[in-house]
Motif scaffolding. Sequence first.
Motif, PDB file in Angstrom:
ATOM      1  N   GLY A  47       7.718   5.962   8.068  1.00  0.00           N
ATOM      2  CA  GLY A  47       7.636   5.964   6.615  1.00  0.00           C
ATOM      3  C   GLY A  47       6.214   6.174   6.169  1.00  0.00           C
ATOM      4  N   ARG A  48       6.033   6.192   4.869  1.00  0.00           N
ATOM      5  CA  ARG A  48       4.699   6.397   4.302  1.00  0.00           C
ATOM      6  C   ARG A  48       4.570   5.556   3.042  1.00  0.00           C
ATOM      7  NH1 ARG A  48       2.198  11.959   1.886  1.00  0.00           N
ATOM      8  NH2 ARG A  48       0.150  11.112   1.448  1.00  0.00           N
ATOM      9  N   PHE A  49       3.434   4.902   2.917  1.00  0.00           N
ATOM     10  CA  PHE A  49       3.116   4.152   1.709  1.00  0.00           C
ATOM     11  C   PHE A  49       1.865   4.746   1.093  1.00  0.00           C
ATOM     12  CE2 PHE A  49       5.281   1.046   4.387  1.00  0.00           C
ATOM     13  CZ  PHE A  49       6.238   0.588   3.508  1.00  0.00           C
ATOM     14  N   ARG A  50       1.896   4.927  -0.208  1.00  0.00           N
ATOM     15  CA  ARG A  50       0.710   5.316  -0.959  1.00  0.00           C
ATOM     16  C   ARG A  50       0.446   4.163  -1.907  1.00  0.00           C
ATOM     17  NH1 ARG A  50      -0.717  10.783  -1.462  1.00  0.00           N
ATOM     18  NH2 ARG A  50      -1.406  10.318  -3.556  1.00  0.00           N
ATOM     19  N   GLY A  51      -0.654   3.516  -1.717  1.00  0.00           N
ATOM     20  CA  GLY A  51      -0.983   2.373  -2.556  1.00  0.00           C
ATOM     21  C   GLY A  51      -2.275   2.586  -3.304  1.00  0.00           C
ATOM     22  N   TYR A  52      -2.412   1.871  -4.417  1.00  0.00           N
ATOM     23  CA  TYR A  52      -3.637   1.874  -5.200  1.00  0.00           C
ATOM     24  C   TYR A  52      -4.014   0.434  -5.488  1.00  0.00           C
ATOM     25  CZ  TYR A  52      -2.338   6.719  -5.921  1.00  0.00           C
ATOM     26  OH  TYR A  52      -1.977   8.014  -5.713  1.00  0.00           O
ATOM     27  N   GLN A  53      -5.281   0.137  -5.347  1.00  0.00           N
ATOM     28  CA  GLN A  53      -5.728  -1.225  -5.616  1.00  0.00           C
ATOM     29  C   GLN A  53      -5.760  -1.481  -7.109  1.00  0.00           C
ATOM     30  OE1 GLN A  53      -9.331  -2.494  -3.714  1.00  0.00           O
ATOM     31  NE2 GLN A  53      -9.639  -4.138  -5.180  1.00  0.00           N
ATOM     32  N   TYR A  54      -5.169  -2.609  -7.507  1.00  0.00           N
ATOM     33  CA  TYR A  54      -5.209  -3.061  -8.894  1.00  0.00           C
ATOM     34  C   TYR A  54      -5.713  -4.490  -8.910  1.00  0.00           C
ATOM     35  CZ  TYR A  54      -3.662  -4.339 -13.576  1.00  0.00           C
ATOM     36  OH  TYR A  54      -3.630  -4.780 -14.869  1.00  0.00           O
ATOM     37  N   LEU A 143      -9.462  -3.648 -13.214  1.00  0.00           N
ATOM     38  CA  LEU A 143      -9.566  -2.264 -12.781  1.00  0.00           C
ATOM     39  C   LEU A 143      -8.435  -1.853 -11.855  1.00  0.00           C
ATOM     40  CD1 LEU A 143     -13.365  -1.981 -11.955  1.00  0.00           C
ATOM     41  CD2 LEU A 143     -12.189  -1.251 -14.032  1.00  0.00           C
ATOM     42  N   MET A 144      -8.077  -0.561 -11.957  1.00  0.00           N
ATOM     43  CA  MET A 144      -7.190   0.064 -10.984  1.00  0.00           C
ATOM     44  C   MET A 144      -7.987   1.188 -10.342  1.00  0.00           C
ATOM     45  SD  MET A 144      -3.448   1.760 -11.390  1.00  0.00           S
ATOM     46  CE  MET A 144      -2.553   2.304  -9.985  1.00  0.00           C
ATOM     47  N   TYR A 145      -8.086   1.156  -9.029  1.00  0.00           N
ATOM     48  CA  TYR A 145      -8.837   2.162  -8.308  1.00  0.00           C
ATOM     49  C   TYR A 145      -7.907   3.318  -7.947  1.00  0.00           C
ATOM     50  CZ  TYR A 145     -12.650  -1.088  -8.204  1.00  0.00           C
ATOM     51  OH  TYR A 145     -13.665  -1.922  -8.598  1.00  0.00           O
ATOM     52  N   SER A 146      -7.646   4.169  -8.935  1.00  0.00           N
ATOM     53  CA  SER A 146      -6.660   5.236  -8.761  1.00  0.00           C
ATOM     54  C   SER A 146      -7.203   6.454  -8.040  1.00  0.00           C
ATOM     55  CB  SER A 146      -6.104   5.655 -10.126  1.00  0.00           C
ATOM     56  OG  SER A 146      -7.153   6.129 -10.949  1.00  0.00           O
ATOM     57  N   SER A 147      -8.501   6.527  -7.787  1.00  0.00           N
ATOM     58  CA  SER A 147      -9.048   7.697  -7.094  1.00  0.00           C
ATOM     59  C   SER A 147      -9.078   7.498  -5.579  1.00  0.00           C
ATOM     60  CB  SER A 147     -10.455   7.993  -7.607  1.00  0.00           C
ATOM     61  OG  SER A 147     -11.324   6.906  -7.321  1.00  0.00           O
ATOM     62  N   ASP A 148      -8.777   6.296  -5.106  1.00  0.00           N
ATOM     63  CA  ASP A 148      -8.806   6.010  -3.678  1.00  0.00           C
ATOM     64  C   ASP A 148      -7.419   5.579  -3.228  1.00  0.00           C
ATOM     65  OD1 ASP A 148      -9.271   5.234  -1.077  1.00  0.00           O
ATOM     66  OD2 ASP A 148     -10.883   3.849  -1.552  1.00  0.00           O
ATOM     67  N   VAL A 149      -6.699   6.499  -2.576  1.00  0.00           N
ATOM     68  CA  VAL A 149      -5.366   6.177  -2.064  1.00  0.00           C
ATOM     69  C   VAL A 149      -5.539   5.279  -0.840  1.00  0.00           C
ATOM     70  CG1 VAL A 149      -3.231   7.096  -1.083  1.00  0.00           C
ATOM     71  CG2 VAL A 149      -4.445   8.371  -2.855  1.00  0.00           C
ATOM     72  N   LEU A 150      -4.817   4.159  -0.830  1.00  0.00           N
ATOM     73  CA  LEU A 150      -4.907   3.228   0.282  1.00  0.00           C
ATOM     74  C   LEU A 150      -4.009   3.671   1.433  1.00  0.00           C
ATOM     75  CD1 LEU A 150      -4.718  -0.081  -1.767  1.00  0.00           C
ATOM     76  CD2 LEU A 150      -6.768   1.035  -0.879  1.00  0.00           C
TER      77      LEU A 150
END
Length: 152
Positions: A47-54, A143-150
């Motif tokens: 599987g694959r997860f794309r996460g963003y830090q919030y 903040l949401m760090y939307s430019s850095d995919v986790l």
Amino acid sequence: MTDPTQQCPDSWLKFTSPRSSCGKKSGARCDSLKITTSGASYQTVCGRFRGYQYRTPDGFYQYRTPYGFYPAGTIETHYVDGVSVTYGTPGSRHHVYTYTVGHEETSSVGSCPCAGGNAPPNFVGSDYHCESGNPGPGDVSLLMYSSDVLWD
């Protein structure tokens, strides 16, 4: 979610800004998504997860009780800010892999183990990946760090 026309699982919220994504409901400590195999046997999970830090995730965090801080110690408790992949049923889950989010990339409480944060519980072992979207240090409370995919 890379396709904004897709829907989130029923128990999750859909966010459209700054990125199209799914997340847990406000105040939810834990939210599960059950994927059934319909009786099919398997030996590998992919599987694959794309996460963003919030805001301020805590990696492998400790939780506060009236008696002080205690590390979460079982697979059945809240032990991570991130995604835990398990199989089995409640009470007899087995760990596959954990994707966790640390507070910041520099050393601080709540960061990844490699940056001075808490070590994972014993049942996780080395089967985890920890990352932060916050280069730190600094206040990330809203903040949401939307430019850095986790976890990429």
